[in-house]
Design a protein around this motif. Structure first.
Motif, PDB file in Angstrom:
ATOM      1  N   PHE A   1       0.575  -3.388  -7.293  1.00  0.00           N
ATOM      2  CA  PHE A   1      -0.572  -3.350  -6.394  1.00  0.00           C
ATOM      3  C   PHE A   1      -1.725  -4.200  -6.933  1.00  0.00           C
ATOM      4  N   THR A   2      -2.047  -4.032  -8.204  1.00  0.00           N
ATOM      5  CA  THR A   2      -3.186  -4.764  -8.762  1.00  0.00           C
ATOM      6  C   THR A   2      -2.864  -6.232  -9.023  1.00  0.00           C
TER       7      THR A   2
ATOM      8  N   TYR B   1      -1.620   3.740  -1.700  1.00  0.00           N
ATOM      9  CA  TYR B   1      -2.947   3.262  -2.062  1.00  0.00           C
ATOM     10  C   TYR B   1      -3.742   3.105  -0.767  1.00  0.00           C
TER      11      TYR B   1
ATOM     12  N   HIS C   1       0.807  -1.215   0.000  1.00  0.00           N
ATOM     13  CA  HIS C   1       0.000   0.000   0.000  1.00  0.00           C
ATOM     14  C   HIS C   1       0.847   1.276   0.000  1.00  0.00           C
TER      15      HIS C   1
ATOM     16  N   PHE D   1      -9.617   2.047  -4.397  1.00  0.00           N
ATOM     17  CA  PHE D   1      -8.454   2.609  -3.728  1.00  0.00           C
ATOM     18  C   PHE D   1      -8.056   3.917  -4.374  1.00  0.00           C
ATOM     19  N   ASN D   2      -7.770   4.895  -3.560  1.00  0.00           N
ATOM     20  CA  ASN D   2      -7.230   6.155  -4.042  1.00  0.00           C
ATOM     21  C   ASN D   2      -5.718   6.007  -4.188  1.00  0.00           C
ATOM     22  N   LEU D   3      -5.204   6.487  -5.293  1.00  0.00           N
ATOM     23  CA  LEU D   3      -3.762   6.518  -5.501  1.00  0.00           C
ATOM     24  C   LEU D   3      -3.293   7.902  -5.087  1.00  0.00           C
TER      25      LEU D   3
ATOM     26  N   SER E   1      -9.398  -4.879  -7.466  1.00  0.00           N
ATOM     27  CA  SER E   1      -9.481  -3.496  -7.002  1.00  0.00           C
ATOM     28  C   SER E   1      -9.666  -2.530  -8.170  1.00  0.00           C
TER      29      SER E   1
ATOM     30  N   ILE F   1      -8.693   1.494  -9.034  1.00  0.00           N
ATOM     31  CA  ILE F   1      -7.775   2.537  -8.599  1.00  0.00           C
ATOM     32  C   ILE F   1      -8.287   3.877  -9.120  1.00  0.00           C
TER      33      ILE F   1
ATOM     34  N   LEU G   1       1.358   0.550  -9.807  1.00  0.00           N
ATOM     35  CA  LEU G   1      -0.009   0.167 -10.147  1.00  0.00           C
ATOM     36  C   LEU G   1      -0.064  -1.308 -10.554  1.00  0.00           C
TER      37      LEU G   1
END
Length: 153
Positions: free
Chosen positions: A82-83, A34, A15, A43-45, A89, A91, A79
């Motif tokens: 994370f994904t 994230y 995160h 999720f906010n980046l 999720s 983003i 990105l």
């Protein structure tokens, strides 16, 4: 994605990513974070310079270290990481001001062909409608999700 980027460190949950931008203004610590928004799975980046005094992200500063593409490639690489861990999720990203949002739009435009190989890329319009990202359009924010996780618009 095979573009020059900075190496970063992260924690187990992926995160929070930290890297250093190197250029004429020196070495500047950058952070990509994230965090889950009020809707589960979105999720906010967050992105900006690390304020080492407060240990917080400064998303308003314009450091202009002449390495914008390398910085953006680094953010995009997080990105993917994370994904990969959280494939269902969504983003969401928007700038802290119009100039920063424009900067994000330029980055997405530059990497769009590569992003579209793995992500659905959407733009949030001023009227709060969401459409597939179109080059040259103005957007208030951006939403991305892995191709295997399409959303209904």
């Amino acid at each position: 994605m095979n573009f020059p980027r900075y190496n970063y460190t992260t924690e187990k949950d992926l995160h929070y990513f930290v890297f250093e931008s190197a250029g004429p203004k020196g070495v500047i610590k950058k952070v990509v974070q994230y965090y889950e928004m009020s809707v589960q799975g979105i999720f906010n980046l967050g992105f900006g310079d690390l304020n080492e005094d407060s240990d917080e992200i400064d998303d308003k500063v314009y450091s202009d270290n002449k390495d914008a593409r390398k910085v953006l490639a680094t953010v995009v690489s997080t990105l993917y990481v994370f994904t990969a861990k959280y494939p269902k999720s969504y983003i969401f990203a928007t700038g802290s001001n119009d100039a920063r949002t424009r900067f994000y739009r330029m980055g997405i435009s530059y990497y769009l062909d590569v992003l579209k190989e793995d992500f659905f890329v959407y733009g949030l319009k001023a009227d709060e409608s969401i459409e597939e990202f179109v080059l040259g359009e103005d957007y208030e924010g951006f939403l991305l999700t892995r191709i295997n996780q399409n959303i209904n618009l």
